[in-house]
Design a protein around this motif. Structure first.
Motif, PDB file in Angstrom:
ATOM      1  N   ALA A   1      26.272  31.792  57.656  1.00  0.00           N
ATOM      2  CA  ALA A   1      27.361  32.855  58.620  1.00  0.00           C
ATOM      3  C   ALA A   1      28.677  32.305  57.903  1.00  0.00           C
ATOM      4  CB  ALA A   1      27.044  32.524  60.290  1.00  0.00           C
ATOM      5  N   ALA A   2      29.220  30.981  58.101  1.00  0.00           N
ATOM      6  CA  ALA A   2      30.833  30.949  57.637  1.00  0.00           C
ATOM      7  C   ALA A   2      30.713  31.105  56.278  1.00  0.00           C
ATOM      8  CB  ALA A   2      31.258  29.352  57.949  1.00  0.00           C
ATOM      9  N   TYR A   3      29.440  31.347  55.254  1.00  0.00           N
ATOM     10  CA  TYR A   3      29.692  31.300  53.946  1.00  0.00           C
ATOM     11  C   TYR A   3      30.102  33.237  53.932  1.00  0.00           C
ATOM     12  CZ  TYR A   3      29.572  33.612  49.302  1.00  0.00           C
ATOM     13  OH  TYR A   3      29.296  34.270  48.909  1.00  0.00           O
ATOM     14  N   CYS A   4      29.384  33.742  54.727  1.00  0.00           N
ATOM     15  CA  CYS A   4      28.907  34.995  54.293  1.00  0.00           C
ATOM     16  C   CYS A   4      30.231  36.040  55.219  1.00  0.00           C
ATOM     17  CB  CYS A   4      28.202  35.669  55.538  1.00  0.00           C
ATOM     18  SG  CYS A   4      26.493  35.350  54.478  1.00  0.00           S
ATOM     19  N   ALA A   5      31.262  34.925  56.341  1.00  0.00           N
ATOM     20  CA  ALA A   5      32.199  35.177  56.701  1.00  0.00           C
ATOM     21  C   ALA A   5      33.532  35.264  56.359  1.00  0.00           C
ATOM     22  CB  ALA A   5      32.569  34.641  58.534  1.00  0.00           C
ATOM     23  N   SER A   6      33.108  33.984  55.014  1.00  0.00           N
ATOM     24  CA  SER A   6      34.313  33.479  54.206  1.00  0.00           C
ATOM     25  C   SER A   6      34.938  34.271  53.397  1.00  0.00           C
ATOM     26  CB  SER A   6      34.493  32.524  54.012  1.00  0.00           C
ATOM     27  OG  SER A   6      34.087  32.445  53.398  1.00  0.00           O
ATOM     28  N   GLU A   7      33.964  35.180  52.846  1.00  0.00           N
ATOM     29  CA  GLU A   7      33.613  36.562  51.845  1.00  0.00           C
ATOM     30  C   GLU A   7      33.909  37.758  52.595  1.00  0.00           C
ATOM     31  OE1 GLU A   7      33.491  36.030  48.753  1.00  0.00           O
ATOM     32  OE2 GLU A   7      33.677  34.189  49.024  1.00  0.00           O
ATOM     33  N   SER A   8      33.913  37.778  53.508  1.00  0.00           N
ATOM     34  CA  SER A   8      34.238  39.227  54.745  1.00  0.00           C
ATOM     35  C   SER A   8      32.876  40.283  54.471  1.00  0.00           C
ATOM     36  CB  SER A   8      35.177  40.158  53.858  1.00  0.00           C
ATOM     37  OG  SER A   8      36.591  39.586  53.897  1.00  0.00           O
ATOM     38  N   TRP A   9      32.123  39.337  54.530  1.00  0.00           N
ATOM     39  CA  TRP A   9      30.601  40.320  54.655  1.00  0.00           C
ATOM     40  C   TRP A   9      30.518  39.903  56.322  1.00  0.00           C
ATOM     41  CZ3 TRP A   9      29.525  43.552  50.713  1.00  0.00           C
ATOM     42  CH2 TRP A   9      29.585  42.768  49.742  1.00  0.00           C
ATOM     43  N   GLU A  10      30.806  41.215  56.649  1.00  0.00           N
ATOM     44  CA  GLU A  10      30.295  41.016  58.527  1.00  0.00           C
ATOM     45  C   GLU A  10      29.345  41.346  58.854  1.00  0.00           C
ATOM     46  OE1 GLU A  10      32.858  39.776  59.701  1.00  0.00           O
ATOM     47  OE2 GLU A  10      34.658  40.208  58.343  1.00  0.00           O
ATOM     48  N   GLY A  11      27.875  41.807  57.888  1.00  0.00           N
ATOM     49  CA  GLY A  11      27.283  42.138  58.940  1.00  0.00           C
ATOM     50  C   GLY A  11      25.974  40.882  58.181  1.00  0.00           C
ATOM     51  N   PHE A  12      26.111  40.172  56.607  1.00  0.00           N
ATOM     52  CA  PHE A  12      25.585  39.163  56.902  1.00  0.00           C
ATOM     53  C   PHE A  12      26.087  38.263  57.619  1.00  0.00           C
ATOM     54  CE2 PHE A  12      25.707  41.570  52.219  1.00  0.00           C
ATOM     55  CZ  PHE A  12      24.169  41.906  52.143  1.00  0.00           C
ATOM     56  N   SER A  13      27.212  37.837  58.278  1.00  0.00           N
ATOM     57  CA  SER A  13      27.688  36.866  58.527  1.00  0.00           C
ATOM     58  C   SER A  13      27.180  36.526  59.983  1.00  0.00           C
ATOM     59  CB  SER A  13      29.255  37.253  58.665  1.00  0.00           C
ATOM     60  OG  SER A  13      29.818  35.736  59.637  1.00  0.00           O
ATOM     61  N   ASN A  14      26.929  37.952  60.773  1.00  0.00           N
ATOM     62  CA  ASN A  14      26.572  38.410  61.906  1.00  0.00           C
ATOM     63  C   ASN A  14      25.376  38.876  62.122  1.00  0.00           C
ATOM     64  OD1 ASN A  14      25.875  39.754  64.538  1.00  0.00           O
ATOM     65  ND2 ASN A  14      24.659  41.479  62.835  1.00  0.00           N
TER      66      ASN A  14
ATOM     67  N   ARG B   1      17.667  40.644  45.395  1.00  0.00           N
ATOM     68  CA  ARG B   1      17.443  40.890  44.359  1.00  0.00           C
ATOM     69  C   ARG B   1      17.030  42.165  43.545  1.00  0.00           C
ATOM     70  NH1 ARG B   1      12.908  36.290  44.765  1.00  0.00           N
ATOM     71  NH2 ARG B   1      14.034  35.225  45.191  1.00  0.00           N
ATOM     72  N   ARG B   2      16.409  42.747  44.056  1.00  0.00           N
ATOM     73  CA  ARG B   2      16.559  44.673  43.074  1.00  0.00           C
ATOM     74  C   ARG B   2      17.998  45.441  43.529  1.00  0.00           C
ATOM     75  NH1 ARG B   2      13.056  47.216  47.363  1.00  0.00           N
ATOM     76  NH2 ARG B   2      12.184  45.118  47.126  1.00  0.00           N
ATOM     77  N   ILE B   3      19.389  44.837  44.594  1.00  0.00           N
ATOM     78  CA  ILE B   3      20.086  45.420  44.394  1.00  0.00           C
ATOM     79  C   ILE B   3      21.140  44.820  43.849  1.00  0.00           C
ATOM     80  CG2 ILE B   3      22.761  45.299  45.623  1.00  0.00           C
ATOM     81  CD1 ILE B   3      20.826  45.545  48.628  1.00  0.00           C
ATOM     82  N   GLY B   4      20.297  43.234  43.022  1.00  0.00           N
ATOM     83  CA  GLY B   4      21.585  42.066  41.370  1.00  0.00           C
ATOM     84  C   GLY B   4      23.331  42.869  42.302  1.00  0.00           C
ATOM     85  N   ASN B   5      23.668  43.654  41.008  1.00  0.00           N
ATOM     86  CA  ASN B   5      25.293  42.792  41.108  1.00  0.00           C
ATOM     87  C   ASN B   5      25.912  44.143  41.510  1.00  0.00           C
ATOM     88  OD1 ASN B   5      25.731  40.799  40.293  1.00  0.00           O
ATOM     89  ND2 ASN B   5      25.659  41.969  38.072  1.00  0.00           N
TER      90      ASN B   5
ATOM     91  N   ALA C   1      25.322  48.585  47.264  1.00  0.00           N
ATOM     92  CA  ALA C   1      23.725  49.063  47.655  1.00  0.00           C
ATOM     93  C   ALA C   1      24.116  47.840  48.543  1.00  0.00           C
ATOM     94  CB  ALA C   1      22.827  48.551  46.578  1.00  0.00           C
ATOM     95  N   LEU C   2      25.173  47.099  48.592  1.00  0.00           N
ATOM     96  CA  LEU C   2      25.088  44.889  49.174  1.00  0.00           C
ATOM     97  C   LEU C   2      25.784  45.858  50.032  1.00  0.00           C
ATOM     98  CD1 LEU C   2      24.701  42.790  48.633  1.00  0.00           C
ATOM     99  CD2 LEU C   2      26.661  42.202  47.768  1.00  0.00           C
ATOM    100  N   PHE C   3      26.708  46.555  49.906  1.00  0.00           N
ATOM    101  CA  PHE C   3      27.366  47.390  51.792  1.00  0.00           C
ATOM    102  C   PHE C   3      27.088  47.569  52.483  1.00  0.00           C
ATOM    103  CE2 PHE C   3      31.659  46.760  48.912  1.00  0.00           C
ATOM    104  CZ  PHE C   3      32.546  46.440  49.632  1.00  0.00           C
ATOM    105  N   ILE C   4      26.006  48.760  51.861  1.00  0.00           N
ATOM    106  CA  ILE C   4      24.762  49.202  52.646  1.00  0.00           C
ATOM    107  C   ILE C   4      23.615  48.531  53.451  1.00  0.00           C
ATOM    108  CG2 ILE C   4      22.753  51.229  52.889  1.00  0.00           C
ATOM    109  CD1 ILE C   4      23.586  52.506  50.126  1.00  0.00           C
TER     110      ILE C   4
END
Ligand SMILES: [Fe+2]
Length: 168
Positions: free
Chosen positions: A28-41, A142-146, A150-153
């Motif tokens: 969660a800390a890694y995701c939050a540090s990258e501002s991926w709030e949803g993944f962090s949640n 894996r499907r999302i890749g780069n 899609a990653l934001f969704i």
């Protein structure tokens, strides 16, 4: 009657569930540090769930009239570098939890400790769900890749995960 060995392994599993909570907080800390709030949640919710799993075993040991031993723990993996890597380590972790729950269940079955086996059955079922949920997120990543959009969704979707109902 629960043997000393079974009690010790139950206790180990309780401590491993608490460690799992730590491991997910690190992700969660890694995701939050990258501002991926949803993944962090999602990982924070998962950490809460693991804490509840540990408490479930803590309470069971109390119900057996035994005393739980809380151990110190090693540091979880703190060097994650991508969201995919975070979920891949989550999946590997859940597979390890399943392996441990099965080994514990084998001991309970060998001892014909039906009450403990019945208790562990909840964890066996839970692991099927855990592995399937995390595996599906890994597949989607894996499907999302780069594909940033899609990653934001997916981040927004996982941001909706709420607190689990309290474990009994
Ligand atoms: Fe768990």
């Amino acid at each position: 009657m629960v043997s000393e060995e079974l009690l010790e392994k139950l206790n180990d599993q309780m401590n491993f569930e608490f460690f799992s909570s730590h491991a997910y907080l690190a992700l969660a800390a890694y995701c939050a540090s990258e501002s991926w709030e949803g993944f962090s949640n999602w990982f924070v919710r998962q950490a809460e769930e693991e804490q509840a799993h540990g408490m479930k075993i803590f309470n069971f040991i109390n119900d057996l009239g035994k005393r739980a031993t809380i151990s110190g723990m090693e540091s979880p993996k703190n060097d994650t570098h991508s969201v995919l890597e975070a979920f891949e380590s989550a999946y590997a972790h859940e597979q390890e939890v399943t392996r441990r729950i099965y080994a514990l269940s084998d001991i309970a079955l060998n001892e014909r400790e039906h009450a403990t086996y019945q208790f562990l059955k909840w964890f066996i079922d839970e692991q099927v769900e855990e592995e399937s949920t995390v595996d599906s997120i890994v597949q989607r990543l894996r499907r999302i890749g780069n594909d940033g959009n899609a990653l934001f969704i997916l981040d927004a979707e996982l941001g909706k995960r709420g607190a689990a109902p309290a474990a009994q």
